[in-house]
Every structure is written in C-alpha cells, then in structure tokens.
Design a protein around this motif. Structure first.
Motif, PDB file in Angstrom:
ATOM      1  N   ALA A   4       6.267  26.342 -50.158  1.00 28.60           N
ATOM      2  CA  ALA A   4       6.067  27.578 -49.400  1.00 28.60           C
ATOM      3  C   ALA A   4       4.599  27.957 -49.255  1.00 28.60           C
ATOM      4  O   ALA A   4       4.275  28.908 -48.536  1.00 28.60           O
ATOM      5  N   ARG A   5       3.694  27.230 -49.918  1.00 30.65           N
ATOM      6  CA  ARG A   5       2.269  27.556 -49.815  1.00 30.65           C
ATOM      7  C   ARG A   5       1.737  27.311 -48.411  1.00 30.65           C
ATOM      8  O   ARG A   5       0.778  27.945 -47.993  1.00 30.65           O
ATOM      9  N   TRP A   6       2.322  26.375 -47.688  1.00 33.28           N
ATOM     10  CA  TRP A   6       1.816  26.009 -46.367  1.00 33.28           C
ATOM     11  C   TRP A   6       2.777  26.470 -45.282  1.00 33.28           C
ATOM     12  O   TRP A   6       3.986  26.334 -45.404  1.00 33.28           O
ATOM     13  N   HIS A   7       2.217  26.998 -44.222  1.00 30.02           N
ATOM     14  CA  HIS A   7       3.016  27.361 -43.060  1.00 30.02           C
ATOM     15  C   HIS A   7       3.586  26.094 -42.426  1.00 30.02           C
ATOM     16  O   HIS A   7       3.008  25.007 -42.524  1.00 30.02           O
ATOM     17  N   THR A   8       4.734  26.236 -41.759  1.00 29.87           N
ATOM     18  CA  THR A   8       5.352  25.087 -41.110  1.00 29.87           C
ATOM     19  C   THR A   8       4.406  24.452 -40.092  1.00 29.87           C
ATOM     20  O   THR A   8       4.324  23.220 -39.989  1.00 29.87           O
ATOM     21  N   GLY A   9       3.677  25.279 -39.340  1.00 32.12           N
ATOM     22  CA  GLY A   9       2.720  24.737 -38.382  1.00 32.12           C
ATOM     23  C   GLY A   9       1.623  23.940 -39.054  1.00 32.12           C
ATOM     24  O   GLY A   9       1.178  22.908 -38.533  1.00 32.12           O
ATOM     25  N   ASP A  10       1.175  24.397 -40.228  1.00 28.36           N
ATOM     26  CA  ASP A  10       0.153  23.671 -40.992  1.00 28.36           C
ATOM     27  C   ASP A  10       0.700  22.325 -41.457  1.00 28.36           C
ATOM     28  O   ASP A  10       0.027  21.282 -41.353  1.00 28.36           O
ATOM     29  N   LYS A  11       1.928  22.328 -41.953  1.00 31.61           N
ATOM     30  CA  LYS A  11       2.532  21.066 -42.409  1.00 31.61           C
ATOM     31  C   LYS A  11       2.693  20.090 -41.241  1.00 31.61           C
ATOM     32  O   LYS A  11       2.458  18.883 -41.388  1.00 31.61           O
ATOM     33  N   LEU A  12       3.085  20.590 -40.078  1.00 28.63           N
ATOM     34  CA  LEU A  12       3.221  19.717 -38.911  1.00 28.63           C
ATOM     35  C   LEU A  12       1.873  19.155 -38.481  1.00 28.63           C
ATOM     36  O   LEU A  12       1.765  17.985 -38.102  1.00 28.63           O
ATOM     37  N   GLN A  13       0.823  19.986 -38.552  1.00 29.63           N
ATOM     38  CA  GLN A  13      -0.504  19.512 -38.164  1.00 29.63           C
ATOM     39  C   GLN A  13      -0.994  18.419 -39.108  1.00 29.63           C
ATOM     40  O   GLN A  13      -1.591  17.427 -38.675  1.00 29.63           O
ATOM     41  N   ARG A  14      -0.709  18.568 -40.383  1.00 26.24           N
ATOM     42  CA  ARG A  14      -1.101  17.544 -41.347  1.00 26.24           C
ATOM     43  C   ARG A  14      -0.293  16.265 -41.135  1.00 26.24           C
ATOM     44  O   ARG A  14      -0.830  15.157 -41.257  1.00 26.24           O
ATOM     45  N   LEU A  15       0.979  16.432 -40.813  1.00 23.16           N
ATOM     46  CA  LEU A  15       1.852  15.277 -40.650  1.00 23.16           C
ATOM     47  C   LEU A  15       1.548  14.505 -39.367  1.00 23.16           C
ATOM     48  O   LEU A  15       1.480  13.272 -39.366  1.00 23.16           O
ATOM     49  N   ASN A  16       1.355  15.219 -38.259  1.00 22.45           N
ATOM     50  CA  ASN A  16       1.176  14.560 -36.966  1.00 22.45           C
ATOM     51  C   ASN A  16      -0.281  14.354 -36.575  1.00 22.45           C
ATOM     52  O   ASN A  16      -0.601  13.432 -35.829  1.00 22.45           O
ATOM     53  N   GLY A  17      -1.177  15.208 -37.060  1.00 21.87           N
ATOM     54  CA  GLY A  17      -2.581  15.101 -36.702  1.00 21.87           C
ATOM     55  C   GLY A  17      -3.423  14.441 -37.769  1.00 21.87           C
ATOM     56  O   GLY A  17      -4.043  13.396 -37.539  1.00 21.87           O
ATOM     57  N   SER A  18      -3.440  15.038 -38.943  1.00 25.89           N
ATOM     58  CA  SER A  18      -4.316  14.535 -40.008  1.00 25.89           C
ATOM     59  C   SER A  18      -3.904  13.149 -40.484  1.00 25.89           C
ATOM     60  O   SER A  18      -4.754  12.326 -40.816  1.00 25.89           O
ATOM     61  N   THR A  62     -12.750  23.198 -39.057  1.00 23.82           N
ATOM     62  CA  THR A  62     -12.081  23.056 -37.761  1.00 23.82           C
ATOM     63  C   THR A  62     -10.620  22.676 -37.936  1.00 23.82           C
ATOM     64  O   THR A  62      -9.738  23.215 -37.252  1.00 23.82           O
ATOM     65  N   ASN A  63     -10.355  21.752 -38.856  1.00 21.60           N
ATOM     66  CA  ASN A  63      -8.964  21.362 -39.131  1.00 21.60           C
ATOM     67  C   ASN A  63      -8.141  22.557 -39.580  1.00 21.60           C
ATOM     68  O   ASN A  63      -7.001  22.755 -39.144  1.00 21.60           O
ATOM     69  N   GLU A  64      -8.723  23.353 -40.475  1.00 17.93           N
ATOM     70  CA  GLU A  64      -8.004  24.527 -40.980  1.00 17.93           C
ATOM     71  C   GLU A  64      -7.772  25.547 -39.877  1.00 17.93           C
ATOM     72  O   GLU A  64      -6.700  26.157 -39.788  1.00 17.93           O
ATOM     73  N   ALA A  65      -8.789  25.742 -39.011  1.00 17.24           N
ATOM     74  CA  ALA A  65      -8.633  26.693 -37.903  1.00 17.24           C
ATOM     75  C   ALA A  65      -7.567  26.221 -36.928  1.00 17.24           C
ATOM     76  O   ALA A  65      -6.774  27.030 -36.411  1.00 17.24           O
ATOM     77  N   ASN A  66      -7.512  24.916 -36.657  1.00 16.06           N
ATOM     78  CA  ASN A  66      -6.460  24.380 -35.787  1.00 16.06           C
ATOM     79  C   ASN A  66      -5.081  24.596 -36.397  1.00 16.06           C
ATOM     80  O   ASN A  66      -4.119  24.914 -35.684  1.00 16.06           O
ATOM     81  N   GLU A 115      -7.664  33.137 -32.637  1.00 17.14           N
ATOM     82  CA  GLU A 115      -7.637  31.994 -33.559  1.00 17.14           C
ATOM     83  C   GLU A 115      -8.052  30.703 -32.846  1.00 17.14           C
ATOM     84  O   GLU A 115      -8.761  29.864 -33.419  1.00 17.14           O
ATOM     85  N   VAL A 116      -7.619  30.553 -31.583  1.00 16.66           N
ATOM     86  CA  VAL A 116      -8.025  29.376 -30.807  1.00 16.66           C
ATOM     87  C   VAL A 116      -9.525  29.397 -30.559  1.00 16.66           C
ATOM     88  O   VAL A 116     -10.201  28.359 -30.634  1.00 16.66           O
ATOM     89  N   ASP A 117     -10.073  30.582 -30.278  1.00 13.82           N
ATOM     90  CA  ASP A 117     -11.519  30.696 -30.064  1.00 13.82           C
ATOM     91  C   ASP A 117     -12.287  30.322 -31.319  1.00 13.82           C
ATOM     92  O   ASP A 117     -13.346  29.681 -31.253  1.00 13.82           O
ATOM     93  N   THR A 118     -11.766  30.726 -32.471  1.00 14.18           N
ATOM     94  CA  THR A 118     -12.420  30.360 -33.733  1.00 14.18           C
ATOM     95  C   THR A 118     -12.445  28.850 -33.917  1.00 14.18           C
ATOM     96  O   THR A 118     -13.472  28.264 -34.265  1.00 14.18           O
ATOM     97  N   ALA A 119     -11.307  28.205 -33.651  1.00 15.36           N
ATOM     98  CA  ALA A 119     -11.250  26.744 -33.756  1.00 15.36           C
ATOM     99  C   ALA A 119     -12.174  26.086 -32.746  1.00 15.36           C
ATOM    100  O   ALA A 119     -12.848  25.089 -33.051  1.00 15.36           O
ATOM    101  N   ARG A 120     -12.220  26.640 -31.520  1.00 17.34           N
ATOM    102  CA  ARG A 120     -13.070  26.058 -30.478  1.00 17.34           C
ATOM    103  C   ARG A 120     -14.546  26.164 -30.858  1.00 17.34           C
ATOM    104  O   ARG A 120     -15.311  25.194 -30.690  1.00 17.34           O
ATOM    105  N   ARG A 121     -14.957  27.342 -31.374  1.00 21.62           N
ATOM    106  CA  ARG A 121     -16.356  27.504 -31.761  1.00 21.62           C
ATOM    107  C   ARG A 121     -16.742  26.548 -32.878  1.00 21.62           C
ATOM    108  O   ARG A 121     -17.841  25.954 -32.867  1.00 21.62           O
ATOM    109  N   ARG A 122     -15.873  26.361 -33.830  1.00 25.11           N
ATOM    110  CA  ARG A 122     -16.174  25.430 -34.919  1.00 25.11           C
ATOM    111  C   ARG A 122     -16.231  23.993 -34.399  1.00 25.11           C
ATOM    112  O   ARG A 122     -17.074  23.204 -34.840  1.00 25.11           O
TER     113      ARG A 122
END
Length: 625
Positions: free
Chosen positions: A119-133, A198-202, A235-242
């Motif tokens: 439960a520490r990670w949001h589902t979107g975070d887990k998906l990003q790690r699984l499919n992106g990272s 940037t990864n965390e912001a995404n 949040e998207v702007d933060t990721a884009r700036r980074r």
C-alpha cells in the motif's frame, strides 16, 4: 508495521550488480555480444589502416598497394554490416527476454508482498515502474553498458594505433578533444538526480490521472473535473520542467563534444601539415588520423554521455528493485526453510488459533496481544465498532499482513511463509468489495478454481443465487463485465464473488461484511446463499448485521484490538454488556425494533463461560490437532 522505516536504499553499484546477477542465465548470449563488441572495437583501427595504405599507395603510384587497400575496405565493410545486424538482433532479443523476466518477477513479488508495504505505492506508480522503469532498466543492461564497453575499447585500440603513427599528433589532438568532455562529466551526478526526480514526478502525474479515470463517477457527480484537471496539469508541468532541465544539461554535455572535435581537427591539419613538410610524417598517416579522429573523439567524449544514460537506467532499475528487494525487516522475519515433511503437514481439519497477536499500521496500534480460538466446523462471528481490528484479523489469518508479534496456528502447525500457499488452498475469502476482472462471467468465477468445468461454474452460480441474473445478461456466462465489473450492481458483484468462492470448495470460509453494501432484497439473497455454503465448513465472518451473526456458534466482540466478550447471541444478550448495547442501539436491526428483539431474548439465560471461546492452551490444542 511501517516498512519504509526499514527499507535500505541500494547504492548505484549495488543496483548494477543486482541487475547483472538477474541476467546471468542468458550468459551465452552475453558472451557472444562481448565477442562482437571486441571485434567492433577493432574495426575503426582497420578503417584507419586501410585509409593509410590507400593514401600511401596513391601518393607512390603503387597499383598493387591500391588493390590491397581496396580489399581492406571491402572486408571491413562486410564485417561491420554483418556484425551490426547480428548485434542488433541479439541486443533486441535479450532486451525482450530480460524485460519480460523482470516484469514477471516484479508482478510476482507484488502478489506476495506484505499488504502494508504494497500500500506504500499508488497503483499508477506501480504501473509506471512495471511498464516504464523496467524497460529502461533492461535497456541500460542490454544496450547502454555494451555500448559503453565498446566505446572504451575503441578509444584504447585507436589510441595505441595512432600513437604508434605519430605521438606528436596524438598528444595534442587528444588533449584538445578530452578537456571539454571531461568538464561536461561534472554534470553527471546532477543529471542522475534530476532523472530520478523526473521519474517520481511522472509517477505522481500518472497516479493522479489513474485516480480520475477510476473515480470517474465521483469526479463527475461532485463536479470535480476542473479541480482534478488543474491539479493533474500542475503535476504534468512539474514533470515537464524537470525533464527539460535534465535535457538541457544533457545537451550542454553533448555540445562540448562537438567543440572538442572541431578544435582537434584544426590541430591535426595544422600540425600534420608542418610534420609532412619536414618529412617527419607520411601523407597516409595524416589521412588515417583525419578518418580515425572522429571515431576516437566521439566514442571518448560520448563515454560521459553514455555514462549519464547508464545513470538514468540505474535510477530506473533502483525504482524497480525497490519492489522486488526484501526490506531488512522482511529478511529478519523470514522463517527458516522447512523440510517437505513439515511443509506438507496441513492435512486434516483443525481449529485456528491466534496466539498473542499484535499489529499496527505505522504508529496506529490495531491489535494488542489478540488471542482466540476459532473452532473447526463452526461459525464464529466477529463484531464490534469500526476500527477495532476486525478486518485486519482476517488478513492476518490469510497471511496478507505480517503480525508485529504473535503467531497464527492451524491445529499444532504455525502458519508462515513455508505453508501459506497450502493454507490458502483450503480457504476462500470474500471481502466487502470483491474484485472482478474485465473478463467474462465464466472467467471471473473460474478464478476460484482455474480447472473448474463449465458445469461446476454454473452449479456454483446457482448455489450463490447468481444464475438467474447471469443468464439474463446479453451473452450469459460469456458476457464481459467491464473494468472492476461496473456493469453489475453491488449485489450482483457480491453474489458473483460468492460463486467464485463456491467453485473453490473451501474448507474454511472468511467473510468480511459480505452484505454491508446491499439493499434488503440483495441481502436476503446473499444470506440464503451463504447459509447453504456454511454447512460443514469452518466459517469466520466479520459482520455488522444481526441477521448474519444471530445463529453463529460463537460471537467475539472486538474493540481496541482485544476480545471483550465471547459467547452465543443469547448468552451475550443475557450478559447485557457491549454486544447487547450494540444490538439495543437499533443500528443492527433486521426489521422493526431491534431493542424489542433484544429484550425478548434476555430472559432465562445465564452469563456465558467466556473461556469456551477464548484461548485453549497449546498443549491441549496440539493433542486435539
């Protein structure tokens, strides 16, 4: 328990070694790639030598020398093309295989991970790690690291070759070419840090978008679309700036390479012309330098850029390994490997015993030395105020949560990582909101028993009072239910989940307020279905309605993580304690007045012997089990 307090971040070199260890089963392919890298590193030396021979032969009007140089060029061209195709195939194949392995390991680890840590990670975070990272991490191992090694070897071989031709030209050109790229390497650590941010912001922006999509009904009904979109855009702007900041530093690092190349070329032409005029250098050597300088400078300068890319991949790998690496606490609490004779000893029906179990979510204590026995073949109901730890008890019994202290026993056998899988094979769990997949009705019910026949699935649906509404669906049992089964009502989803439990034919049934969200009609259907399923099974039910607990063999009143009262419904009403107050409050009424129902049952009953429901000692339990 809070795993985050015990998690030890891996250092970059540890992450790299861990990824290499995971890829060792493909060592033949990596060995072949290594051979190709070695040959590729020598190819630039071959081109330089071919160019030297061609210019010297042409200047000397040597036809045979020109012919030999042509053979050099033809052989080098064929070698480079064939090796490029083979290398690209092997690298892509390895990337596909190792990425799939890593994603599969991550997914398996998520399934077996303690729920508190999960439960520490949001589902979107887990998906990003699984499919992106995971993809980026394996790209670093299979492409960036071989490229890094190839460039290093190319630099070394060319440096030796050109130094032999003319150390004067080599020394000056190398000094000019290396200085600026070395300065650019100072950006490496900053780029890696920015890439991590940037990864965390995404991941945050992905999680926010997933919340909007999954909660579409709430977002629309409460008019939150504008506010949610505004937050998501921020949040998207933060990721884009980074990302732009990272890209800017990477571009600056790359420009230094180009400037070093230009100044180096000027030096080679100037110094080479002077040496040639002094008869200290042949024309072919100058041609070899001009051709090879690009293959020397760019690999040398790109070492820093490739290293930055490797740092990026290491950052991605660290995010993935965080999911598949046990925390210090998990490693310390892991039970020792047991012999097969012990792991396979869950063979007969027995009581379930929780011995002095404590549990907390972070700093919030949920259970405090909880001890109770759940009798085999009987129905035990767990009641009490919200937040008292009732649902947590069921998750502890299933091994979804790890107790801070204490143990769960089945008969005389302690349940742990050595036998949880066998234990779960004889249980079925029906939570408050059972998960349904975007699959057919048949496939959703079959999750309880993957090899169940069509007849068994239909029989389970009938027992769960689900067959009628299923056959009324457009394609019957082959109807797809949509994401999370949203095409069904709440009652229909619960009855479908009950059919899934039925088809499993469990010996132990764990129910977590199965009728809490149902109307009177659906609750009656669920109660009828549950009643038939409870026969000859051990049933433990968390309930908030009198209709569910009235006929339980034992009722445990749980508050503040402890059993305060235990007995049958009649006994607890006669005791006139917390349970009786709960019934008399009217919140638990089936229909009519709960208080009058309770009053009618208070006469003629003696207070119960609470020890009949509370712990038996281990010696008695071992004998009985």
């Amino acid at each position: 328990m809070d795993d985050s307090a015990h998690a030890t971040p891996l250092k970059p070199y540890a992450i790299l070694l861990a990824m290499l260890r995971r890829a060792r089963k493909y060592w033949p392919s990596y060995l072949l790639i290594s051979v190709i890298v070695m040959i590729f590193s020598l190819v630039p030396v071959g081109w330089a030598e071919a160019m030297r021979r061609l210019f010297d032969a042409t200047y000397a009007l040597d036809k045979d020398g020109v012919g030999i140089a042509a053979l050099w060029f033809g052989g080098l061209f064929a070698t480079e093309v064939s090796l490029s195709i083979l290398q690209a195939y092997l690298m892509q194949r390895l990337s596909n295989l190792t990425t799939l392995d890593l994603q599969r390991d991550v997914l398996n680890r998520l399934f077996f991970m303690r729920m508190v840590r999960y439960a520490r990670w949001h589902t979107g975070d887990k998906l990003q790690r699984l499919n992106g990272s995971a993809v980026s991490a394996q790209e670093g191992i299979n492409q960036k690291i071989p490229e890094l090694v190839q460039n290093m070897l190319t630099v070394i071989f060319l440096f030796i070759y050109l130094t032999v031709l003319s150390w004067q030209l080599m020394a000056g050109a190398l000094a000019v070419a290396v200085l600026l790229p070395l300065l650019s390497n100072l950006f490496g650590k900053r780029i890696r840090s920015l890439q991590q941010q940037t990864n965390e912001a995404n991941a945050i922006s992905d999680s926010s978008l997933l919340d909007q999509l999954q909660g579409a009904e709430v977002v629309r009904s409460f008019g939150l679309r504008t506010d949610f979109n505004k937050r998501w855009r921020s949040e998207v702007d933060t990721a884009r700036r980074r990302w732009l900041h990272t890209d800017l530093l990477s571009t600056a690092s790359g420009m230094s390479v180009f400037m070093g190349f230009i100044f180096g070329q000027i030096y080679i032409f100037s110094m080479g012309a002077w040496l040639f005029s002094q008869d200290k250098l042949a024309i072919g050597a100058i041609a070899a330098f001009i051709l090879s300088y690009e293959r020397l400078v760019f690999p040398l300068a790109h070492l820093s850029n490739i290293w930055v890319a490797v740092q990026d991949c290491i950052a991605h790998a660290g995010r993935v390994l965080e999911l598949v690496t046990d925390t210090d606490e998990e490693q310390a609490s892991a039970p020792p490997e047991q012999p097969n004779s012990i792991r396979s000893s869950l063979v007969s029906d027995s009581d379930i015993y929780m011995d002095n179990v404590s549990f907390r979510y972070g700093e919030q204590i949920v259970l405090r030395g909880f001890t109770a026995t759940f009798r085999q073949g009987g129905m035990t109901a767990i009641v009490g105020p919200s937040g008292g730890g009732k649902s947590t008890l069921l998750k502890l019994m299933l091994g979804l949560l790890e107790p801070e202290s204490g143990d769960v026993y089945y008969g005389a056998i302690r349940l742990d990582d050595n036998n949880w899988s066998q234990w779960r094979e004889r249980t079925a769990y029906l939570p408050q909101d059972a998960a349904l997949l975007d699959a057919t009705v048949m496939e959703n019910i079959r999750l309880g028993q993957l090899n169940a026949t069509e007849e068994q699935v239909i029989e389970a649906a009938k027992l769960a009072n689900a067959h009628d509404f299923i056959t009324a669906l457009p394609q019957g049992y082959e109807t797809r239910l949509g994401e999370r089964g949203l095409r069904l009502s709440g009652g229909e989803r619960q009855r479908l989940a009950l059919a899934r439990a039925y088809v499993r034919n469990p010996r132990i049934l764990l129910l977590d307020e199965p009728t809490s969200a149902l109307d009177a009609s659906n609750e009656r259907l669920m109660q009828d279905a549950l009643q038939s399923m409870m026969d000859n099974r051990t049933v433990i039910v968390v309930a908030h309605r009198l209709s569910t607990v009235r006929h339980a063999d034992c009722i445990l009143y749980v508050d503040n993580g402890n059993v305060l009262e235990a007995g049958t419904h009649e006994q607890l009403i006669a005791q006139n304690g917390s349970y009786a107050a709960l019934i008399q409050s009217g919140e638990w009424a089936d229909s009519g007045s709960a208080a009058s129902s309770a009053d009618s049952e208070t006469s003629g009953n003696n207070p119960p012997d609470i020890q009949n429901a509370l712990p038996v000692n281990l010696i008695e339990r071992s004998t009985a089990g």
